[in-house]
Scaffold this active site. Structure first.
Site, PDB file in Angstrom:
ATOM      1  CD  GLU A 182     -44.011 -10.130 -29.726  1.00  0.00           C
ATOM      2  OE1 GLU A 182     -43.800  -9.522 -28.657  1.00  0.00           O
ATOM      3  OE2 GLU A 182     -45.153 -10.467 -30.101  1.00  0.00           O
ATOM      4  CE  LYS A 216     -48.051  -7.614 -26.473  1.00  0.00           C
ATOM      5  NZ  LYS A 216     -46.582  -7.736 -26.358  1.00  0.00           N
ATOM      6  NE  ARG A 272     -41.177 -10.252 -22.308  1.00  0.00           N
ATOM      7  CZ  ARG A 272     -42.339 -10.808 -22.004  1.00  0.00           C
ATOM      8  NH1 ARG A 272     -42.372 -11.887 -21.234  1.00  0.00           N
ATOM      9  NH2 ARG A 272     -43.467 -10.297 -22.462  1.00  0.00           N
TER      10      ARG A 272
END
Length: 226
Positions: free
Chosen positions: A56, A143, A60
């Site tokens: 993943e 999640k 960011r």
């Protein structure tokens, strides 16, 4: 399996089986914050060589989309985009080659867009209302984020109890020491962790690929009770 009963959105059968297949590939999904695309392939190669194929890449950093492209070229890697916040992030991630999408929360707009795209989608939840909104869209793989700050294992046990078919990937505060306890829960499909590639060392001085591979090998040996 994810359902298709909800008014407002459905999941295609292909996407249903694919998200479960992705979550089953590794007990731990590395959550990656990488600033330099020049390091992307060596990091991905070390993780895959250690036995962790599902990666993943969080959106960011400015280089995140290029990192997704580079890591996707590594044989055996299944690369997805994390920290997807809106439809624009979703479309950019898919264009970069992301094979699954992870978001820190769930909005109806992002949920509908992800469902319409057919991409395997793992939205973040932190409470029962989040889960119910996901179920209304036809989603039942989530999640749990931020896992520790949201109450940890005790909280997830309580959340999972009314939602028998739901499965979770706890992320946020999970580390190598606590991962086995999370993975022992029958409703946990896998966990996400940032400890596999420590930052800023991965960017400032180049990745320590031997250490990354060692950590990945250790994580890949963790077992699940599912």
């Amino acid at each position: 399996m994810q359902n298709s009963r909800a008014g407002g959105g459905t999941i295609t059968p292909g996407a249903v089986s694919e998200i479960d297949r992705i979550l089953a590939l590794s007990p731990v999904i590395p959550v990656l914050v990488v600033h330099d695309a020049a390091h992307a392939r060596s990091i991905a190669e070390a993780l895959v060589a250690g036995g962790l194929r599902v990666l993943e890449v969080t959106l960011r950093t400015e280089a995140a989309l290029e990192i997704i492209r580079e890591m996707s070229r590594v044989e055996g890697a299944v690369v997805g985009a994390g920290t997807v916040l809106n439809q624009g992030d979703l479309e950019a991630s898919l264009a970069a080659g992301a094979r699954f999408i992870v978001s820190p929360g769930l909005t109806e707009g992002l949920g509908r867009a992800a469902i319409a795209s057919g991409v395997p989608f793992l939205p973040g939840i932190a409470n029962s209302g989040d889960i119910m909104r996901g179920l209304d869209l036809g989603l039942d793989r989530f999640k749990f984020f931020p896992a520790v700050a949201s109450g940890g294992i005790k909280a997830l046990r309580a959340l999972a109890a009314p939602f028998g078919r739901v499965r979770f990937c706890p992320t946020g505060g999970v580390d190598v020491a606590s991962a086995p306890e999370w993975l022992a829960l029958p409703f946990v499909a896998c966990v996400g962790g940032s400890w596999l590639v420590p930052s800023p060392a991965a960017d400032a001085h180049g990745p320590d690929v031997a250490e990354i591979r060692r950590r990945a090998t250790q994580a890949a040996k963790l077992t699940r009770n599912s």
